[in-house]
Write an enzyme that holds these catalytic residues in place. Sequence first.
Site, PDB file in Angstrom:
ATOM      1  N   GLN A  70      -9.288   9.962   8.074  1.00  0.00           N
ATOM      2  CA  GLN A  70      -8.010  10.687   8.213  1.00  0.00           C
ATOM      3  C   GLN A  70      -7.794  11.624   7.025  1.00  0.00           C
ATOM      4  O   GLN A  70      -7.366  12.779   7.184  1.00  0.00           O
ATOM      5  CB  GLN A  70      -6.865   9.687   8.319  1.00  0.00           C
ATOM      6  CG  GLN A  70      -5.487  10.320   8.158  1.00  0.00           C
ATOM      7  CD  GLN A  70      -4.348   9.364   8.435  1.00  0.00           C
ATOM      8  OE1 GLN A  70      -4.063   9.092   9.600  1.00  0.00           O
ATOM      9  NE2 GLN A  70      -3.691   8.836   7.423  1.00  0.00           N
ATOM     10  N   GLY A 123       0.836  -1.209   0.000  1.00  0.00           N
ATOM     11  CA  GLY A 123       0.000   0.000   0.000  1.00  0.00           C
ATOM     12  C   GLY A 123       0.867   1.253   0.000  1.00  0.00           C
ATOM     13  O   GLY A 123       0.652   2.187  -0.792  1.00  0.00           O
ATOM     14  N   HIS A 124       1.885   1.269   0.882  1.00  0.00           N
ATOM     15  CA  HIS A 124       2.811   2.415   0.916  1.00  0.00           C
ATOM     16  C   HIS A 124       3.540   2.540  -0.419  1.00  0.00           C
ATOM     17  O   HIS A 124       3.745   3.636  -0.937  1.00  0.00           O
ATOM     18  CB  HIS A 124       3.852   2.249   2.030  1.00  0.00           C
ATOM     19  CG  HIS A 124       3.263   2.217   3.409  1.00  0.00           C
ATOM     20  ND1 HIS A 124       3.238   1.077   4.175  1.00  0.00           N
ATOM     21  CD2 HIS A 124       2.704   3.194   4.164  1.00  0.00           C
ATOM     22  CE1 HIS A 124       2.680   1.341   5.345  1.00  0.00           C
ATOM     23  NE2 HIS A 124       2.344   2.614   5.369  1.00  0.00           N
TER      24      HIS A 124
HETATM   25  O1  PAF Z   1      -1.559   7.100   8.097  1.00  0.00           O
HETATM   26  C1  PAF Z   1      -0.483   7.136   8.756  1.00  0.00           C
HETATM   27  O2  PAF Z   1       0.407   6.307   8.590  1.00  0.00           O
HETATM   28  C2  PAF Z   1      -0.309   8.216   9.804  1.00  0.00           C
HETATM   29  O3  PAF Z   1      -1.519   8.538  10.404  1.00  0.00           O
HETATM   30  C3  PAF Z   1       0.378   9.484   9.257  1.00  0.00           C
HETATM   31  C4  PAF Z   1      -0.467  10.153   8.188  1.00  0.00           C
HETATM   32  C5  PAF Z   1       1.742   9.119   8.685  1.00  0.00           C
HETATM   33  C6  PAF Z   1       0.590  10.494  10.390  1.00  0.00           C
HETATM   34  O4  PAF Z   1       1.371   9.969  11.411  1.00  0.00           O
END
Ligand code: PAF
Length: 269
Positions: A144, A27-28
């Site tokens: 988020q 995903g990343h």
């Molecule tokens: O989604 C995440 O991994 C975290 O919430 C983030 C956006 C890196 C903030 O710490």
Amino acid sequence: MQKTSLSWKAAGLSVGVVPTMGALHEGHLSLVAAAKQQCDRVIVTIFVNPTQFNNTEDLTRYPRTEAADTALLASHAVDVIFAPAPEDVYPLGFASQVTVAGVADPLEGRFRPGHFAGVATVVAKLFGMTLPDRAYFGEKDWQQVQVIARMTADLNLNVALQICATARASDGMALSSRNARLSPADRAIAGQLHPVMRACAQDLIQGQATAQIVAKAQKALIGYGFEKIDYFTYCDEQSLVSLDHFAPNGRLLVAAWLSGVRLIDNVAV
Ligand code: PAF
């Protein structure tokens, strides 16, 4: 980090940032791929942000895989891995916080008090430290994304948010760093979450009332072995206000517990 980013910008190069808490997965990497396609320079931040964990045990148990993360990012040729120490992000005397009202209040906001203040504050700081033109986030953390979008607009942060589709395993399970904590048996149960959501989506489209389909879905999840459901809701995807029937821009959002691991997912309906 600011000097590097400013020097890139002075040379006319665009800068993208992928904020992460490490324990990197496909995903990343899909966010990194999007950033590399759209930006001249790409920064990946790795910071397990203590202020967004409302539960100390969750923070302690959060997977930390720095060596593997670094090797993975090196093989994807990112320009900078920015991994600040907690005391650099929150030095002695640090006293500010970004809180977002409205969209941060329900769902995760209700079940994880303080979580979004931690996220909004650290993302504002990461933007300030890396000075990106674009920032990449995954749709998996739908609320988020709404909170960060509100904060970025409200504070005139001048960063274009790029929201990328959720990366999923072959059974539809949303990829998450927390999945590493599931046993093989639990991972098989977790794979039922997405199909249950898809079935709900079909029922909503066919006109069934939200209350009825949500009750059915929750019963199904408990039957599969989920131990608790924090929320299973159908709402407007931007305001997160509940919808009692199918509506344009509706989205199903779920948070459910399995063997002490909290899983979240969402689908557009
Ligand atoms: O989604 C995440 O991994 C975290 O919430 C983030 C956006 C890196 C903030 O710490």
